[in-house]
Design a protein around this motif. Structure first.
Motif, PDB file in Angstrom:
ATOM      1  N   CYS A 240      37.037  49.097  48.202  1.00 40.41           N
ATOM      2  CA  CYS A 240      37.768  47.883  48.578  1.00 40.41           C
ATOM      3  C   CYS A 240      37.714  47.674  50.086  1.00 40.41           C
ATOM      4  N   GLY A 241      37.920  48.758  50.834  1.00 45.54           N
ATOM      5  CA  GLY A 241      37.859  48.648  52.286  1.00 45.54           C
ATOM      6  C   GLY A 241      36.497  48.189  52.766  1.00 45.54           C
ATOM      7  N   GLU A 242      35.460  48.710  52.156  1.00 48.80           N
ATOM      8  CA  GLU A 242      34.098  48.310  52.530  1.00 48.80           C
ATOM      9  C   GLU A 242      33.840  46.838  52.247  1.00 48.80           C
ATOM     10  N   ARG A 243      34.527  46.292  51.269  1.00 44.37           N
ATOM     11  CA  ARG A 243      34.324  44.885  50.916  1.00 44.37           C
ATOM     12  C   ARG A 243      35.324  43.964  51.603  1.00 44.37           C
ATOM     13  N   GLY A 244      36.121  44.491  52.516  1.00 45.00           N
ATOM     14  CA  GLY A 244      37.005  43.649  53.315  1.00 45.00           C
ATOM     15  C   GLY A 244      38.335  43.308  52.684  1.00 45.00           C
ATOM     16  N   VAL A 245      38.746  44.042  51.658  1.00 43.44           N
ATOM     17  CA  VAL A 245      40.046  43.789  51.028  1.00 43.44           C
ATOM     18  C   VAL A 245      41.160  44.218  51.985  1.00 43.44           C
ATOM     19  N   GLU A 246      42.172  43.363  52.122  1.00 41.06           N
ATOM     20  CA  GLU A 246      43.343  43.682  52.946  1.00 41.06           C
ATOM     21  C   GLU A 246      44.418  44.306  52.059  1.00 41.06           C
ATOM     22  N   PHE A 247      45.038  45.390  52.530  1.00 42.07           N
ATOM     23  CA  PHE A 247      46.128  46.040  51.797  1.00 42.07           C
ATOM     24  C   PHE A 247      47.417  45.944  52.599  1.00 42.07           C
ATOM     25  N   ARG A 248      48.502  45.640  51.901  1.00 43.22           N
ATOM     26  CA  ARG A 248      49.841  45.674  52.497  1.00 43.22           C
ATOM     27  C   ARG A 248      50.705  46.568  51.611  1.00 43.22           C
ATOM     28  N   PHE A 249      50.942  47.767  52.092  1.00 37.36           N
ATOM     29  CA  PHE A 249      51.767  48.718  51.347  1.00 37.36           C
ATOM     30  C   PHE A 249      53.244  48.515  51.694  1.00 37.36           C
ATOM     31  N   ASP A 250      54.108  49.127  50.877  1.00 35.89           N
ATOM     32  CA  ASP A 250      55.564  48.983  51.047  1.00 35.89           C
ATOM     33  C   ASP A 250      55.950  47.507  51.079  1.00 35.89           C
ATOM     34  N   THR A 251      55.290  46.729  50.230  1.00 36.02           N
ATOM     35  CA  THR A 251      55.517  45.278  50.190  1.00 36.02           C
ATOM     36  C   THR A 251      55.756  44.851  48.747  1.00 36.02           C
ATOM     37  N   PRO A 252      56.971  45.018  48.240  1.00 39.73           N
ATOM     38  CA  PRO A 252      57.239  44.571  46.871  1.00 39.73           C
ATOM     39  C   PRO A 252      57.213  43.051  46.771  1.00 39.73           C
ATOM     40  N   VAL A 253      56.702  42.557  45.665  1.00 42.10           N
ATOM     41  CA  VAL A 253      56.700  41.123  45.378  1.00 42.10           C
ATOM     42  C   VAL A 253      57.940  40.815  44.560  1.00 42.10           C
ATOM     43  N   ARG A 254      58.740  39.880  45.058  1.00 42.58           N
ATOM     44  CA  ARG A 254      60.012  39.562  44.402  1.00 42.58           C
ATOM     45  C   ARG A 254      59.880  38.507  43.315  1.00 42.58           C
ATOM     46  N   ALA A 255      58.924  37.579  43.488  1.00 40.07           N
ATOM     47  CA  ALA A 255      58.776  36.503  42.509  1.00 40.07           C
ATOM     48  C   ALA A 255      57.446  35.811  42.733  1.00 40.07           C
ATOM     49  N   LEU A 256      57.024  35.113  41.685  1.00 43.31           N
ATOM     50  CA  LEU A 256      55.870  34.229  41.815  1.00 43.31           C
ATOM     51  C   LEU A 256      56.328  32.902  42.406  1.00 43.31           C
ATOM     52  N   GLU A 257      55.511  32.318  43.229  1.00 46.02           N
ATOM     53  CA  GLU A 257      55.794  31.006  43.803  1.00 46.02           C
ATOM     54  C   GLU A 257      55.059  29.961  42.971  1.00 46.02           C
ATOM     55  N   THR A 258      55.789  28.957  42.496  1.00 46.46           N
ATOM     56  CA  THR A 258      55.194  27.944  41.629  1.00 46.46           C
ATOM     57  C   THR A 258      55.533  26.547  42.143  1.00 46.46           C
ATOM     58  N   VAL A 259      54.821  25.556  41.617  1.00 47.50           N
ATOM     59  CA  VAL A 259      55.136  24.158  41.890  1.00 47.50           C
ATOM     60  C   VAL A 259      55.652  23.521  40.609  1.00 47.50           C
ATOM     61  N   ALA A 260      55.936  22.233  40.672  1.00 47.28           N
ATOM     62  CA  ALA A 260      56.661  21.574  39.574  1.00 47.28           C
ATOM     63  C   ALA A 260      55.957  21.700  38.235  1.00 47.28           C
ATOM     64  N   ASP A 261      54.638  21.659  38.217  1.00 51.76           N
ATOM     65  CA  ASP A 261      53.929  21.722  36.927  1.00 51.76           C
ATOM     66  C   ASP A 261      53.734  23.146  36.423  1.00 51.76           C
ATOM     67  N   GLY A 262      54.320  24.133  37.108  1.00 48.87           N
ATOM     68  CA  GLY A 262      54.230  25.521  36.687  1.00 48.87           C
ATOM     69  C   GLY A 262      53.085  26.289  37.299  1.00 48.87           C
ATOM     70  N   ARG A 263      52.194  25.602  38.017  1.00 41.07           N
ATOM     71  CA  ARG A 263      51.053  26.290  38.609  1.00 41.07           C
ATOM     72  C   ARG A 263      51.516  27.302  39.641  1.00 41.07           C
TER      73      ARG A 263
END
Length: 463
Positions: A240-263
């Motif tokens: 992943c590092g070789e392919r340029g993937v960014e990692f953020r550890f100790d970063t819990p996701v609290r919720a998905l962000e959506t718009v009115a149509d659910g996307r």
């Protein structure tokens, strides 16, 4: 180039991130903990090293494909990979011992004949051949493609019934029905049941298509990664590092962000909203529906032993339950700790996992009811009984025990099987959301987790 957020740095998240970055996407992985690998973890203490999750690799072609597709090099250039031989040693409650060779159908048949009587190997071979039929019918729809819109029927070809049994009503065949075809006393049936139990399936009710599990192992082999399976997680993380993937550890996701149509348009963290064109979640509860049925758990006991690993010791030994029916009732019906259960003992011949030549690292695993761990005192007493159970089978490790560490996994997702429970679809409905990992199609198991990443990368396509 799409902005893609992957939630969870377990093996599914790592595999998906490396594939998508190779396809030209800008990928960020958010992980609630401080490290990668998820269930493919490791524990080190006093010079001893242990896998805390799976310890062996089946169907290595999945990760060979990942290595080639993301770096054009064989997996063996990333990790040391060697077949386990013998594949396993089995100890049954009546004193019978069975040693199975790795990836040798003929050798397995000979071993079964020697242990359980002439003809057992032939009957086992016929059963595994029916497992091959299941493999050929379900490999693409259940392992290589998105979850089918209609759950596939079990393609297990039930052999014709003879005598008065022809008059009985025929329902959906189960693994227990398949086991009755084996004969040879309780041993062959217990051998078949162990494959299901190891994957968290109830041997009494699992579909007969679960015969694909022994077919896969006995046809494609079982492999060990030098340094433990954590080394595989480290290798995919490095890719992943070789392919340029960014990692953020100790970063819990609290919720998905959506718009009115659910996307789905991003995720919400403690630091605010991170926008994305697509979100891949490997985290139960984040985009996943509530499970239809509770998953069983797993208890892992890490054993630091004095004295060298004895010459000729099998890498994997299975001590079978004293009473398989009672074990299944305890785990899948009553929700209680099974007494004298089926125990898998892994004893790798790997100098990197011990402080010196006069020590050995071993790992016990047992399938247990799902949910939180019992109280410490109850769990410790049960582990004491596990060690006594092994001693009664001729594997008394207690005099050599330097220390032990017990780990409890409250839920282990099961693999998707035709005629059985299927995991959640990788593309569940809201635009912009994709599901990966063991809780998504095609279900639990290290190989299937890698397949979920491949399927989802195919759904998103190149940048």
């Amino acid at each position: 180039m799409a902005r893609i957020i992957v939630v969870g740095a377990g093996m599914g998240g790592l595999a998906a991130a490396s594939r998508l970055a190779t396809l030209g996407h800008r990928v960020t992985v958010l992980e609630a903990t401080g490290t990668h690998g998820g269930q493919v973890g490791a524990y080190r203490r006093d010079g001893f090293g242990f896998d805390t999750g799976p310890g062996l690799l089946a169907l290595p072609a999945v990760y060979r494909d990942l290595a080639l597709k993301t770096g054009r090099e064989p997996l063996e250039q990333l990790v040391g990979l060697r077949p386990v031989d013998p594949e396993s040693r089995h100890l049954f409650p009546d004193g019978t011992e069975l040693v199975l060779p790795n990836a040798s159908r003929g050798g397995v048949g000979q071993a079964l004949d020697a242990a359980f009587g002439a003809g057992t190997g032939e009957r086992w071979g016929a059963l595994v051949n029916r497992g091959r039929t299941v493999w050929e019918a379900t490999r693409r729809p259940l392992l290589e493609e998105p979850r089918p819109a209609v759950d596939p029927a079990d393609p297990y070809p039930v052999p014709p019934r003879r005598g008065l049994s022809r008059l009985l009503p025929r329902g959906r065949p189960t693994l227990a029905d398949a086991a009755r075809e084996l004969g040879g006393g309780p041993g062959p049936a217990a051998l078949l049941a162990e494959y299901a139990l190891r994957y968290g399936l109830d041997p009494r009710t699992a579909p007969a298509s679960a015969t694909v599990l022994p077919y896969m192992e006995q046809s494609f082999g079982v492999w060990y990664v030098d340094g433990g399976l954590r080394a595989l997680a480290d290798a995919v993380f490095a890719r992943c590092g070789e392919r340029g993937v960014e990692f953020r550890f100790d970063t819990p996701v609290r919720a998905l962000e959506t718009v009115a149509d659910g996307r789905v348009t991003g995720v919400r963290t403690d630091d605010g909203v991170l926008p994305a064109d697509a979100v891949l979640s490997a985290v139960p509860g984040l985009g996943f529906p509530e499970p239809a049925a509770p998953a069983p758990g797993r208890c892992t006991v890490l054993l630091a032993l004095d004295g060298a690993r004895p010459a000729g010791t099998a890498h994997r030994t299975v001590v079978h339950a004293a009473d398989g029916a009672a074990e299944a009732r305890a785990v899948f019906t009553d929700g209680t700790l099974p007494e004298r259960p089926t125990v898998q003992l892994l004893r790798p011949d790997d100098p990197s996992l011990v402080p010196g030549p006069d020590a050995e690292a071993a790992v016990l695993t047992v399938t247990v009811p799902g949910g939180p761990a019992p109280a410490t005192a109850e769990l410790d007493a049960w582990v004491d009984r596990l060690l006594s159970h092994l001693a009664a089978a001729g594997l008394d490790l207690r005099p050599r025990l330097r220390w032990r560490e017990t780990r409890w996994t409250p839920a282990v997702p099961v693999p998707s099987l035709a005629g059985g429970r299927l995991a959640t679809a990788n593309e569940p409905g809201p635009a912009g959301l994709y599901l990966i990992g063991a809780h998504a199609h095609p279900g639990g198991g290290l190989a299937r987790v890698g397949m979920s990443a491949s399927i989802t990368a195919g759904l998103l396509g190149p940048a």
